[in-house]
Design a protein around this motif. Structure first.
Motif, PDB file in Angstrom:
ATOM      1  N   GLY A  82     -21.156 -19.045   8.803  1.00  0.00           N
ATOM      2  CA  GLY A  82     -20.725 -20.224   8.053  1.00  0.00           C
ATOM      3  C   GLY A  82     -21.676 -20.777   7.026  1.00  0.00           C
ATOM      4  O   GLY A  82     -21.380 -21.822   6.451  1.00  0.00           O
ATOM      5  N   GLY A  83     -22.818 -20.150   6.779  1.00  0.00           N
ATOM      6  CA  GLY A  83     -23.713 -20.669   5.763  1.00  0.00           C
ATOM      7  C   GLY A  83     -23.074 -20.631   4.385  1.00  0.00           C
ATOM      8  O   GLY A  83     -22.316 -19.715   4.052  1.00  0.00           O
ATOM      9  N   LYS A  84     -23.378 -21.618   3.540  1.00  0.00           N
ATOM     10  CA  LYS A  84     -22.761 -21.694   2.215  1.00  0.00           C
ATOM     11  C   LYS A  84     -23.063 -20.452   1.388  1.00  0.00           C
ATOM     12  O   LYS A  84     -22.207 -19.950   0.667  1.00  0.00           O
ATOM     13  N   ALA A  85     -24.299 -19.964   1.481  1.00  0.00           N
ATOM     14  CA  ALA A  85     -24.680 -18.796   0.682  1.00  0.00           C
ATOM     15  C   ALA A  85     -23.888 -17.565   1.109  1.00  0.00           C
ATOM     16  O   ALA A  85     -23.446 -16.766   0.268  1.00  0.00           O
ATOM     17  N   VAL A  86     -23.696 -17.395   2.417  1.00  0.00           N
ATOM     18  CA  VAL A  86     -22.943 -16.239   2.913  1.00  0.00           C
ATOM     19  C   VAL A  86     -21.499 -16.319   2.440  1.00  0.00           C
ATOM     20  O   VAL A  86     -20.928 -15.344   1.923  1.00  0.00           O
ATOM     21  N   VAL A  87     -20.884 -17.485   2.609  1.00  0.00           N
ATOM     22  CA  VAL A  87     -19.486 -17.651   2.210  1.00  0.00           C
ATOM     23  C   VAL A  87     -19.315 -17.415   0.718  1.00  0.00           C
ATOM     24  O   VAL A  87     -18.397 -16.706   0.280  1.00  0.00           O
ATOM     25  N   GLN A  88     -20.236 -17.965  -0.083  1.00  0.00           N
ATOM     26  CA  GLN A  88     -20.111 -17.805  -1.529  1.00  0.00           C
ATOM     27  C   GLN A  88     -20.298 -16.351  -1.957  1.00  0.00           C
ATOM     28  O   GLN A  88     -19.595 -15.852  -2.845  1.00  0.00           O
ATOM     29  N   SER A  92     -17.451 -14.133  -3.894  1.00  0.00           N
ATOM     30  CA  SER A  92     -17.748 -13.480  -5.174  1.00  0.00           C
ATOM     31  C   SER A  92     -17.507 -11.975  -5.079  1.00  0.00           C
ATOM     32  O   SER A  92     -16.986 -11.353  -6.017  1.00  0.00           O
ATOM     33  N   ALA A  93     -17.859 -11.389  -3.933  1.00  0.00           N
ATOM     34  CA  ALA A  93     -17.669  -9.953  -3.751  1.00  0.00           C
ATOM     35  C   ALA A  93     -16.188  -9.585  -3.702  1.00  0.00           C
ATOM     36  O   ALA A  93     -15.787  -8.533  -4.215  1.00  0.00           O
ATOM     37  N   ILE A  94     -15.380 -10.442  -3.117  1.00  0.00           N
ATOM     38  CA  ILE A  94     -13.947 -10.169  -3.073  1.00  0.00           C
ATOM     39  C   ILE A  94     -13.372 -10.119  -4.482  1.00  0.00           C
ATOM     40  O   ILE A  94     -12.550  -9.256  -4.817  1.00  0.00           O
ATOM     41  N   ALA A  95     -13.813 -11.050  -5.335  1.00  0.00           N
ATOM     42  CA  ALA A  95     -13.343 -11.044  -6.718  1.00  0.00           C
ATOM     43  C   ALA A  95     -13.762  -9.764  -7.430  1.00  0.00           C
ATOM     44  O   ALA A  95     -12.987  -9.185  -8.208  1.00  0.00           O
ATOM     45  N   LEU A  96     -14.996  -9.280  -7.163  1.00  0.00           N
ATOM     46  CA  LEU A  96     -15.464  -8.045  -7.791  1.00  0.00           C
ATOM     47  C   LEU A  96     -14.743  -6.827  -7.225  1.00  0.00           C
ATOM     48  O   LEU A  96     -14.553  -5.821  -7.925  1.00  0.00           O
ATOM     49  N   ALA A  97     -14.346  -6.912  -5.952  1.00  0.00           N
ATOM     50  CA  ALA A  97     -13.646  -5.789  -5.327  1.00  0.00           C
ATOM     51  C   ALA A  97     -12.234  -5.619  -5.879  1.00  0.00           C
ATOM     52  O   ALA A  97     -11.649  -4.549  -5.776  1.00  0.00           O
TER      53      ALA A  97
END
Length: 519
Positions: A82-88, A92-97
């Motif tokens: 649940g950390g903000k950095a992990v979620v973000q 971002s990776a989903i958008a690139l995928a």
């Protein structure tokens, strides 16, 4: 929330399925095995273009294939730390995928969901109807226990089935009338036209009674959803503000021996027994015929006007009547209860069809050994009767807001007052019509549903008016009835029911969808 973009689905059509391993999963978990539907599995999420970069070493992945999902479409869930950095980083990776065959970002593959889009897709794919969508919105916004229970009642399909049953009845009734229009001259019916019209009328009357019951229950449900309005009225220094402070548990209103301290309406919202309540402490009500006439300012007069208006629109009016020392108290030790003319006239304006009135005997700490609380309550009841005031919705309650060293009066009186108030709320919000699931669920009908039901009832009444028949008569003259207009009223009534659930062919049902889903 991210969603795979696709053309707007059509209700009752099968959804296009993903491959066994959805595209996003393939690119974030290149070494992952085939997903097993409805089984949780731990996977390492990688950056889609920098495979050595780990986004989350232990993410939980679940795949739900259509159509048995919340939306009726394929659903891929990624449960990450649940950390903000992990979620973000994962977002971002989903958008690139989401890239096409040439490696270019393709927003048609995946994008952020619009407000209410998951619920909208569930509706279009027959997973929810509009009444259940609204109940979901109530569930998300519930703040008290009773609001939560109200929302849960609305999530069942019982009320939706009742609406659809009524709509089908109207369609059949309309069909019988239109058969008379089209075939009455060249076809022989087993029943006379007059008898057939009378049968349809009886069905409509029964249906209208059911619609009226749901309308009444919906109004009761709105008390739970929007809160119950209570107005504390009484003479100056009757103890209204003191009682409010004791109920709230803090100094919400200024308390002073000076008359007219409260000039405006003080609104306080709180949870009592699971019911959301909105208390209004108003200015004290007094006349101008006494020696204190000069002390009543124009501001206080405006405050009293607002107090009367607040009492007029309240769901529950609480009249605070204090125990007072009589003029000869020093010599006789006699106590009295009085209701001045301004308070009495305000109470007489209450509409007992829509409002409840409670009388509270305050300052019982003044009662000494020569008097008792029961006799003072009896005196107050005599005053209520003599002045022809609204009958109390509860027995006269006795409280004291004066804290003594033991706190006996204050704790006992106010606690009992809150218990009886909760009992009244239960009665005010209980569903009528019977014990069936549909009637119990009707308490959760929303304002939108209620307004459409009122339109439906109006159209049913138009139908009955078209028949122009006395209630005790069973002889209908079909020559004097405009069957075309009567059938049109039934069509309009059925359309109102279709708008409630979103089921059935009605031209402008789409108009309500945006408002419902955005909530």
């Amino acid at each position: 929330m991210l969603i795979c973009k696709a053309p707007k689905p059509i209700r009752a059509m099968a959804c296009k399925k993903f491959p066994k391993n959805p595209l996003i999963y393939q690119r974030l978990c290149p070494c992952g095995s085939t997903l097993k539907p409805r089984h949780a599995i731990v996977r390492t999420l990688h950056h889609p273009s920098r495979r050595a970069e780990v986004l989350d070493p232990k993410a939980l992945v679940l795949f739900f294939p259509a159509p048995q999902t919340v939306t009726g479409e394929d659903v891929l869930e990624l449960h990450v730390h649940g950390g903000k950095a992990v979620v973000q980083s994962v977002l971002s990776a989903i958008a690139l995928a989401a890239t096409d065959d040439e490696g270019k970002s393709d927003p048609s593959i995946v994008r952020y969901a619009e407000p209410g889009e998951f619920t909208r897709r569930a509706f279009y794919n027959n997973r929810l109807d509009l009444t259940q969508v609204e109940a979901l919105g109530d569930t998300l916004s519930a703040e008290t226990e009773q609001q939560r229970r109200l929302a849960v009642k609305g999530t069942s399909a019982a009320l939706s089935r009742q609406y659809e049953s009524w709509r089908q009845q109207l369609l059949y009734a309309r069909g019988e009338l239109e058969a008379l229009i089209d075939f009455s001259e060249d076809q022989h019916f087993d029943e006379s036209p007059a008898h057939l019209i009378g049968s349809v009328r009886d069905q409509v009357l029964s249906l209208q009674r059911g619609v009226t019951t749901v309308i009444e229950n919906a109004s009761r449900g709105e008390l739970l959803r929007n809160g119950i309005d209570l107005a504390l009225v009484g003479a100056p220094n009757a103890g209204k503000s003191s009682l409010l402070n004791r109920i709230v548990g803090r100094e919400a209103a200024i308390v002073s021996q000076e008359e007219g301290t409260t000039r405006d309406v003080i609104e306080v919202g709180l949870d009592i027994g699971g019911f959301y309540c909105k208390f209004g402490d108003v200015a004290g009500l007094r006349g101008k015929s006494t020696a204190s006439e000069a002390s009543i300012s124009s501001i206080e007069v405006e405050g009293m006007r607002r107090a009367k208006e607040r009492a007029r629109v309240a769901d529950v009016v609480i009249a605070i009547i204090p125990v007072e020392q009589a003029v000869d108290y020093v010599r006789s030790g006699r106590l009295q209860v009085e209701i001045n003319d301004e308070v009495a006239s305000t109470l007489r304006l209450c509409d007992l069809e829509k409002q409840s009135v409670i009388y509270v005997l305050n300052k019982i700490d003044l009662i000494g050994p020569n008097e008792d609380t029961v006799s003072m309550q009896g005196r107050l009841m005599h005053k209520i009767s003599d002045k022809q005031l609204p009958r109390p919705s509860l027995p006269v309650l006795a409280v004291s807001c004066m804290e003594d060293q033991q706190g006996s009066h204050a704790t006992k009186g106010v606690h009992e007052f809150l218990i009886r108030l909760t009992d009244l709320f239960q009665d005010m919000t209980a569903a009528s019509g019977g014990d069936s699931a549909a009637w119990e669920s009707s308490i959760g009908a929303t304002e939108r549903q209620r307004l459409l039901l009122e339109q439906c009832s109006s159209e049913l009444q138009n139908f009955l008016d078209q028949l122009d028949r006395d209630d005790t008569s069973h002889d209908l003259d079909e020559d004097n009835i405009d069957i075309v207009l009567a059938a049109e009223s039934l069509r309009n009534a059925a359309d109102c029911l279709a708008k409630i659930t979103g089921i059935g062919q009605v031209a402008n049902v789409e108009e309500v969808l945006g408002v419902v889903f955005e909530k």
